[in-house]
Design a protein around this motif. Structure first.
Motif, PDB file in Angstrom:
ATOM      1  N   LEU A 327      -2.175  -1.660   8.536  1.00 48.85           N
ATOM      2  CA  LEU A 327      -1.777  -0.921   7.344  1.00 48.85           C
ATOM      3  C   LEU A 327      -1.844  -1.808   6.108  1.00 48.85           C
ATOM      4  N   ALA A 328      -1.278  -3.013   6.208  1.00 47.10           N
ATOM      5  CA  ALA A 328      -1.288  -3.933   5.070  1.00 47.10           C
ATOM      6  C   ALA A 328      -2.706  -4.286   4.654  1.00 47.10           C
ATOM      7  N   ASP A 329      -3.592  -4.426   5.618  1.00 50.26           N
ATOM      8  CA  ASP A 329      -4.965  -4.856   5.344  1.00 50.26           C
ATOM      9  C   ASP A 329      -5.784  -3.775   4.654  1.00 50.26           C
ATOM     10  N   GLU A 330      -5.315  -2.544   4.689  1.00 48.42           N
ATOM     11  CA  GLU A 330      -6.049  -1.458   4.032  1.00 48.42           C
ATOM     12  C   GLU A 330      -6.017  -1.577   2.510  1.00 48.42           C
ATOM     13  N   THR A 331      -4.989  -2.216   1.973  1.00 46.08           N
ATOM     14  CA  THR A 331      -4.934  -2.563   0.543  1.00 46.08           C
ATOM     15  C   THR A 331      -4.716  -4.067   0.489  1.00 46.08           C
ATOM     16  N   PRO A 332      -5.787  -4.840   0.670  1.00 48.03           N
ATOM     17  CA  PRO A 332      -5.647  -6.280   0.948  1.00 48.03           C
ATOM     18  C   PRO A 332      -4.878  -7.028  -0.137  1.00 48.03           C
ATOM     19  N   PRO A 333      -3.806  -7.704   0.255  1.00 50.80           N
ATOM     20  CA  PRO A 333      -3.105  -8.566  -0.705  1.00 50.80           C
ATOM     21  C   PRO A 333      -3.868  -9.882  -0.877  1.00 50.80           C
ATOM     22  N   ASP A 334      -3.435 -10.672  -1.827  1.00 47.24           N
ATOM     23  CA  ASP A 334      -4.026 -12.005  -1.988  1.00 47.24           C
ATOM     24  C   ASP A 334      -3.604 -12.933  -0.859  1.00 47.24           C
ATOM     25  N   LEU A 335      -2.425 -12.686  -0.321  1.00 46.39           N
ATOM     26  CA  LEU A 335      -1.897 -13.519   0.767  1.00 46.39           C
ATOM     27  C   LEU A 335      -1.064 -12.638   1.681  1.00 46.39           C
ATOM     28  N   MET A 336      -1.278 -12.789   2.975  1.00 45.37           N
ATOM     29  CA  MET A 336      -0.445 -12.071   3.951  1.00 45.37           C
ATOM     30  C   MET A 336       0.131 -13.082   4.933  1.00 45.37           C
ATOM     31  N   ILE A 337       1.437 -12.986   5.135  1.00 45.01           N
ATOM     32  CA  ILE A 337       2.159 -13.849   6.067  1.00 45.01           C
ATOM     33  C   ILE A 337       2.798 -12.972   7.135  1.00 45.01           C
ATOM     34  N   CYS A 338       2.566 -13.305   8.395  1.00 45.06           N
ATOM     35  CA  CYS A 338       3.183 -12.611   9.522  1.00 45.06           C
ATOM     36  C   CYS A 338       4.152 -13.569  10.203  1.00 45.06           C
TER      37      CYS A 338
END
Length: 465
Positions: A327-338
């Motif tokens: 879901l998050a990747d569908e509107t890609p942020p500049d940085l994603m932390i899991c």
């Protein structure tokens, strides 16, 4: 309690920091009563040792804090917290020749040492106070400590009071404080929203599974960099139909430690008004046993269309995270932390103190490592070892949630999650423990944040790069 420093105009007792190197020269320069008192007390500036020096009226005139040697300080974090624990009520001020990093660590450690979890037993205490040392950003350190306290409280709370609905309330409470927005998709609505694996993992519980989505825009950041934090919110993990033995189930209230940690980090970001667009996604579920529980051998279809063969229902965290990451990747942020308490393999590899993380971007990884070293929030980079991709490809489906053999369990879990992040330019996955098994200065036994302070410290450099 809210961690805070003493008011700047408060009268304070000096807390003299004395490294072992140079201690003899310092002692020789003191007057006879002080020298005799220190000698008779056996104080030799050992790391974390504390000695009160009396005034003529027998009140405390100064406190000595042993700073040990360089190896002592490398082995033990937050030495100043030992003084905070040893001293009674009062207000103190650091007095010593410390570097900027050492001063900040000492001040933060003092704040962190005041944490108590008293929801079910015990009474709050008035801890000794510290005046914010000159040169430190007091409000920033108070925000960091408050974020850590939030993380600890959430993890320490048992599942009876920290189910998916309670975790949602905690997010809503945090959002209210900072003016953030929250949207929640729960129960069968997860299927309508194309979040099928979150639904599958949580549907056997009497407490409905949900995806919690919090958004916040920092001052002047309408067009600023976007950061998405994804935290595993498995509020209790029985293992599902692959039921855990009792010895493995006892600490499973902490299986929402990833969610707790990203919420603590989110507080740090929002309380300090970072100029970013922040999104926090928490798949909140309870992995329970019932007639409608998902089964070994089932094949689930994830949000992004990948099929997943279930070879162990106790490998559920990666399933709920997969839908949230997609879901998050569908509107890609500049940085994603899991962040997730994902595998026992990570604990076998690095123990409970280090936060192992995965990142393909070398600049991102180095920024995180340097920040972790600077703020004494230790991280360890692990490899996205691509030759192991075949281990998570069962043939009957696109992916296997629990490869047989037991090899490289943390790596294969990270590779699994990476399949759901396609368009986000910078991604890091943290496989944390979220629990401190042995009390240490500023880190009591129990729930603990891992990696959040390092990420918080690294964010400006990462986003400016």
């Amino acid at each position: 309690m809210t961690p805070r420093f003493a008011a700047p105009d408060t009268r304070a007792i000096p807390l003299k920091i004395l490294p072992r190197a140079g201690f003899d020269d310092w002692l020789a320069a003191q007057d006879d009563p002080v020298r005799d008192w220190v000698t008779a007390s056996g104080f030799t500036a050992d790391a974390g040792s504390v000695l009160r020096l009396p005034a003529p009226d027998m009140s405390v005139s100064r406190v000595l804090l042993g700073w040990g040697g360089a190896k002592d300080r490398a082995r033990g974090r937050f030495l100043a917290a030992k003084a905070a624990t040893a001293l009674g009520r009062g207000t103190y001020a650091l007095d010593g020749d410390l570097t900027a990093n050492e001063t900040e660590e000492a001040a933060l450690g003092w704040l962190l040492s005041s944490y108590r979890f008293t929801r079910y037993a015990g009474d709050p205490v008035d801890p000794p106070m510290l005046k914010a040392p000159r040169g430190v950003d007091a409000a920033r350190l108070e925000a960091i400590a408050a974020g850590e306290f939030l993380t600890r409280d959430l993890i320490n709370t048992p599942a009876s009071d920290m189910g998916p609905d309670d975790l949602e309330k905690a997010v809503r409470d945090l959002a209210t404080v900072h003016g953030a927005a929250v949207e929640v998709t729960a129960g069968d609505a997860l299927l309508d929203a194309n979040l099928p694996m979150i639904h599958a993992v949580g549907r056997a519980s009497t407490r409905a599974p949900r995806l919690i989505d919090m958004t916040w825009t920092g001052p002047g950041a309408e067009d600023g960099p976007a950061v998405t934090l994804v935290g595993k919110g498995v509020c209790f993990d029985t293992g599902g139909l692959n039921l855990k033995p009792a010895a493995s189930m006892g600490l499973m209230k902490k299986d929402m430690g990833g969610a707790a940690t990203v919420l603590g980090l989110a507080h740090m970001v929002m309380a300090t008004a970072r100029p970013i667009r922040l999104r926090v996604l928490i798949p909140a579920v309870e992995n329970a046993v019932a007639g409608n529980a998902f089964r070994p051998g089932d094949i689930l279809t994830a949000r992004n269309g990948l099929t997943v063969e279930i070879n162990n229902t106790d490998a559920e965290g990666r399933l709920v995270l997969a839908d949230a990451l997609a879901l998050a990747d569908e509107t890609p942020p500049d940085l994603m932390i899991c962040m997730a308490t994902l595998t026992g393999a990570a604990r076998v590899a690095v123990g409970p103190d280090l936060s192992p993380f995965y990142a393909d971007d070398d600049a991102l990884a180095m920024a995180l490592m340097h920040a972790g070293a600077r703020v004494r929030d230790p991280l360890w980079r692990m490899p996205f070892h691509r030759p192991y991709e075949t281990m998570i490809e069962p043939g009957i489906a696109d992916l296997d949630n629990a490869p047989l053999g037991g090899f490289a369990g943390s790596i294969t879990a990270a590779l699994f999650l990476d399949r759901f992040v396609r368009d986000t330019p910078r991604f890091a996955h943290f496989d944390i423990y979220g629990w401190n098994p042995t009390a240490a200065p500023a880190r009591p036994k129990g729930g603990v944040g891992m990696g959040a302070r390092a990420i918080f410290d690294a964010l400006p450099g990462i986003l400016d790069a």
